[in-house]
Structures are given as C-alpha cells and as structure tokens.
Design an enzyme around this catalytic site. Structure first.
Site, mmCIF file in Angstrom:
data_model
loop_
_atom_site.group_PDB
_atom_site.id
_atom_site.type_symbol
_atom_site.label_atom_id
_atom_site.label_comp_id
_atom_site.label_asym_id
_atom_site.label_seq_id
_atom_site.Cartn_x
_atom_site.Cartn_y
_atom_site.Cartn_z
ATOM 1 N N LYS A 175 0.844 -1.192 0.000
ATOM 2 C CA LYS A 175 0.000 0.000 0.000
ATOM 3 C C LYS A 175 0.882 1.245 0.000
ATOM 4 O O LYS A 175 1.986 1.205 0.524
ATOM 5 C CB LYS A 175 -0.912 0.006 1.239
ATOM 6 C CG LYS A 175 -1.745 -1.247 1.439
ATOM 7 C CD LYS A 175 -2.867 -1.363 0.446
ATOM 8 C CE LYS A 175 -3.733 -2.587 0.736
ATOM 9 N NZ LYS A 175 -4.878 -2.704 -0.193
ATOM 10 N N HIS A 294 -6.607 -13.358 -7.523
ATOM 11 C CA HIS A 294 -7.440 -12.360 -6.855
ATOM 12 C C HIS A 294 -8.840 -12.421 -7.448
ATOM 13 O O HIS A 294 -9.009 -12.662 -8.638
ATOM 14 C CB HIS A 294 -6.852 -10.958 -7.024
ATOM 15 C CG HIS A 294 -7.426 -9.968 -6.060
ATOM 16 N ND1 HIS A 294 -8.687 -9.428 -6.211
ATOM 17 C CD2 HIS A 294 -6.921 -9.419 -4.918
ATOM 18 C CE1 HIS A 294 -8.933 -8.598 -5.208
ATOM 19 N NE2 HIS A 294 -7.878 -8.574 -4.406
#
Length: 475
Positions: A175, A294
């Site tokens: 992140k 994902h």
C-alpha cells in the site's frame, strides 16, 4: 389458415408455444453420476408457478427457446435437455424456492469453464418470467472435472517448493496500491519480506500504469526478493500481477517473471476471464510458477442474496480453471463473509471430497478425485488482534495477508512484518500446546507482547479497530 402459420402435421411438427414444464419439469428423473447438477434460488414473477419457473430455468440454460422449432425433430431433446428434477421451498421466503436442475455432460466442452458458465448462467438470468435468480451451487462430476488440469501445483507442492510446513503462510499487500514508483515499491517489498513475511503482493489493480510500468516493477521486486532471501535464509515471493489487456501480453509478463527466477505470479481471474486464467494456469504448471488468484469483481456477482452466483460456485470454477491461492474472505475483517458459509467454500477449495452439508451452504457432495487443492487467502482489514481467530478458523493450509496491518505499523514496514510473524508463531505454538485460541487468543497475544516490542506497538495502535457490520449473505 394462413400459409405462414400452417402446421405440418404430416411430418410430426406442431408449431406454437407450450409451457416449459411439459418438457423440462421431470420430477421422476433419477440423476446420473455423470450429470452436472445445479441448485438455483428462483424468485418468479407473480403468477408464475414454481414448476413452470424451474422448467424455464432448465430449458433456457440448455436446449429450450420460447417456442417450438422445426429443428427439434432433428435431434434427441430427451438426451440433451436440462431437467428440473426437484423443487423445494426456501425457509422463511414465501416467494422463493430452490430449483434443482440436471444437465447431461454432452452439453459442455471438455476443460472449458468458459463454456460451462456460458451455458448455465449465460442467458437465463435475464429471463422476464423470473424476478431474480441465483446459482447457489454446482455438482461437478469426476467425469467432467478430470478434463481440467486444475491448479498449477496445489497445496503440498507449494509447501515443498517453499520448504515451509506446520503453519499458515504470511502475506502483505503493498500500500498505497497505486501511485508508488517501481523503486519505492520494491523497497516496501524488501522491508516486509526481511521482517518475516513469506509473501508480498501486488494489489488487484496494479497492472502497468504510467507511474509504474510492469517491467520496472518486476525487476525491483525480484531484486527485493533475492536480497530478503539472502538475509533471512527463507524462500520468499511477491505476487507479480500478470493481468493485462490481452492474453498475449499476460503470458509475456509471466514469461518475464519466470526469467527473473521469481516463484509466483498473480491473476485477476474474473476481470481477466476464465479463458485467460486457464491459459495462464497451464503456463504456470509447465514452467514451475505458483499462481495467486485475486477475485476482484466477485461481489458484483455474488453479494446479492437473491440474484447472481454464490462465491462457492466461483470457487469451484477457479479450482477447475486453475490457481494455487484465491482470496476467500476473512470472517473477522472488513470484507463480507459469514463463518459457516466461508468454511464451506474453503473446504470446497482445499479438500478432495466434501459431503453435502446444507448447514454450510453445500448443496451437493463434491468429489474432486485427484485434482490439487487451492489455498484460501484471508485478506482485508485484518491486524494482529485477529491472528488467533484467523489461525483457528483457517488452519495451516492458508495465507493470512495483512496490508494495512503490516504497513500501518507506527515504526515502519519491517517492524509491522515482525509483529505479524511473532503473533503467528505465538498462536501456532499455543495451538500446538493444546490451548483454545478461540477463548484464550487475546491472552496469547498479550503474552507474546512481553518479548516483542514490535508486536506490543501494533497491539496498541489497533486495539480499538473492529468491523462490526452484519453480513448480507446468510444461510
């Protein structure tokens, strides 16, 4: 009678429209071991009988159309048609029922999830006679599942490649997910892996944007992996997202990852598509790469209780299409996931044989025979206080992935990784000693804080963080 509407009775064809249930509702049908079975939650329009609605689902997802056609006589509808063979009420829902449909195996191309879904869910969900429709579960017979390669490697081969046993694996999504340069991104990867994580990860929408082109990211991440491995003596990995705008570009990125010597790549299997995913899974098996999956976009399909597809269906489809990991919710974090439902599809991902268990949303017994299992990934809004529950819920064959729960540590990325690794090792040791993590988990974490200042700092910063919203998808 007009010539345009004349019935050719002499050749056995009678034009016109007739109720679906006359052909496709067959409650006397005995299902075959080779049939693909589906459980649909049906909400018909007012005035449409359950038998007609269930038969319409069977018809429109197999051989039927809105009117009788002359070419019906050129084939054997009895051999190829889908059949609604049972209808049961949904407790507490007066306007809904579960329709069970059996499809003969010859309706589907071997080894193609794309064709399977195009048939079963491709058109019928827009049918006007239905107010809503949800595919709750599929039974995939071994005679069909054996036409798929499945996961490139599976759980046991992955553990052997990594030389890591007896505990869940630890990961971290880098992140901020967008905006970092490739070099700074690689720095974060190195710090997290050096601190004790097994994997770091590209987020689902990290592909090849102007601020960080894919090739630069791959190179800096490979450098970070090699440096962390040299310092820790452990095998490390970073999920390099190979998802791209074309299959050719996707494979090109996977080839470059293999040339760099990294152990794992990644794909967004729903936005990328099942054809692309299966192609990548085949490449990964042939070239020794693990494949992380994902599920970006899944909630568009599976979150509404009355319409769409349940994630257990998407999970089965992924196991056939191919993937070694897939995100599966957390139960305790920020993303949707009720415990019994989540554990139901986690078993469908990992186990060889899963018994029918309606208490966990499993409508059919599923036998995967020899198809390798997929490791579930718990990710989304989790931190060190969740570690006991995650260890107890998911067990050893899982990946516990902390993004903000690593990079949000007040002392930096590496201390955040240390805190998570210490918390995990403490929970595994406590479990192995016979302690009840569900009851004693917080005490286990507090005890570990006494000899890990990194963990103590993490516990302090996230002690008040909870995501206490009621789940939408309940049984």
């Amino acid at each position: 009678m007009s010539p345009k509407t004349e019935t050719k009775a002499s050749v056995g064809f009678k034009a016109g429209v007739k109720d679906y249930r006359l052909t496709y509702y067959t409650p006397e049908y005995q299902t075959k071991d080779t049939d693909i079975l589906a459980a649909f939650r049906v909400t018909p329009q007012p005035g449409v009988p359950p038998e007609e609605a269930g038969a319409a689902v069977a018809a429109e997802s197999s051989t039927g159309t809105w009117t009788t056609v002359w070419t019906d006589g050129l084939t054997s509808l009895d051999r190829y048609k889908g059949r609604c063979y049972d209808i049961e009420p949904v407790p507490g829902e007066e306007t809904q029922f579960i329709a069970y449909v059996a499809y003969p195996l010859d309706l589907f191309e071997e080894g193609s999830v794309t064709n399977l879904f195009t048939s079963i869910v491709g058109n019928v969900f827009g049918f006007k006679a239905l107010r809503a429709l949800r595919l709750e579960d599929l039974r995939i017979p071994p005679s069909y599942s054996k036409t798929f390669q499945g996961p490139p490697h599976g759980i046991q081969v992955e553990r052997d490649k990594l030389n890591k046993y007896g505990r869940p694996l630890l990961g971290c999504t880098i992140k901020p997910k967008l905006g970092l340069s490739a070099k700074n991104y690689g720095r974060a990867v190195y710090e997290c892996l050096r601190g004790g994580l097994d994997f770091t990860k590209d987020d689902e929408n990290v592909n090849s944007q102007p601020f960080m082109r894919w090739r630069d990211r791959f190179v800096f991440c490979a450098e970070a992996i090699n440096k962390a491995q040299a310092e820790t003596g452990e095998i490390k990995g970073h999920y390099l997202n190979a998802t791209a705008g074309t299959c050719e570009e996707m494979i090109k990125r996977a080839v470059f990852a293999r040339e760099l010597g990294v152990p794992i790549v990644m794909h967004d299997y729903l936005t990328g598509g099942f054809t692309a995913n299966t192609s990548l899974a085949h490449y990964c098996r042939d070239n020794g790469l693990l494949l992380h999956i994902h599920r970006a976009m899944h909630a568009v399909i599976d979150r509404q209780r009355n319409h769409g597809m349940h994630f257990r269906v998407l999970a089965k489809a992924l196991r056939m299409s191919g993937g070694d990991h897939i995100h599966a919710g957390t139960v305790v974090g920020k993303l949707e996931g009720e415990r019994d439902v989540t554990l139901g599809f986690v078993d469908l991902l990992r186990d060889d044989f899963i018994e029918k268990d309606r208490s966990r949303g499993i409508y059919f017994t599923q036998d995967w025979v020899s198809m390798p299992g997929v490791m579930p990934v718990a990710s989304g809004g989790i931190h060190v206080w969740h570690m006991p529950a995650l260890t107890e819920i998911f067990g050893d064959d899982s990946v516990l992935q902390f993004g903000g729960g690593t990079l949000g540590h007040p002392w930096g990325n590496a201390p955040g990784a240390v805190a998570n690794r210490v918390a995990l090792e403490a929970c595994v040791q406590a479990r192995n000693e016979g302690r009840d993590l569900a009851r004693e988990g917080n005490e286990v974490i507090r005890e570990a804080c006494k000899w890990s200042p990194e963990l103590a700092a993490a516990c302090e910063i996230w002690k008040e963080i909870k995501f206490e919203f009621d789940v939408i998808d309940r049984l």
